[in-house]
Design a protein around this motif. Structure first.
Motif, short mmCIF file in Angstrom:
data_model
loop_
_atom_site.label_atom_id
_atom_site.label_comp_id
_atom_site.label_asym_id
_atom_site.label_seq_id
_atom_site.Cartn_x
_atom_site.Cartn_y
_atom_site.Cartn_z
N SER A 195 0.82 -1.21 0.00
CA SER A 195 0.00 0.00 0.00
C SER A 195 0.85 1.27 0.00
O SER A 195 0.43 2.30 -0.53
N ARG A 196 2.06 1.21 0.55
CA ARG A 196 2.94 2.39 0.52
C ARG A 196 3.34 2.72 -0.91
O ARG A 196 3.37 3.89 -1.30
N ALA A 242 0.25 4.10 -2.74
CA ALA A 242 0.02 5.49 -2.35
C ALA A 242 0.99 6.42 -3.08
O ALA A 242 0.59 7.47 -3.61
N HIS A 252 -0.26 7.95 2.36
CA HIS A 252 -0.46 6.55 2.75
C HIS A 252 -1.56 6.44 3.80
O HIS A 252 -2.38 5.52 3.74
N CYS A 268 0.20 -1.37 7.25
CA CYS A 268 0.09 -1.23 5.80
C CYS A 268 -0.74 -2.39 5.30
O CYS A 268 -1.15 -3.26 6.09
#
Length: 99
Positions: A18-19, A22, A29, A70
């Motif tokens: 997900s980082r 983003a 994030h 995350c």
């Protein structure tokens, strides 16, 4: 915006952090995490769906040595995030993950 989506292979499945999602989409994030949590809450209202088919809860160690949340996004998770995005960033993200 970073135009390269890094994938992680885990148990024969390719996942996106997900980082990285983003960063690639130009979102904070923390905002993406909040959005994903909302998707999970909605998915959990349908007994036929499993949130882990879309998003896998994970953690990472930040620069201070603190553990932060995350998500690892499956292909379905990437599709869900991309389908909710509009404009150039959504198109570029969709093109990158399907490639």
């Amino acid at each position: 915006m970073n135009n390269t989506l890094k994938l992680i292979e885990l148990n024969g499945q390719y996942l996106a952090d997900s980082r990285d999602v983003a960063e690639m989409t130009g979102k904070r994030h923390s905002d993406l995490i909040r959005t994903i949590k909302g998707y999970i809450d909605t998915i959990l209202t349908d007994a036929k769906l499993r949130s882990s088919d879309f998003f896998i809860t994970s953690t990472y160690e930040d620069s201070k040595g603190e553990i932060r949340p995350c998500f690892l996004l499956t292909k379905k998770g990437c599709e869900m995030v991309a389908n909710k995005m509009t404009g150039e960033k959504g198109v570029l993200f969709t093109a990158e993950y399907v490639t």
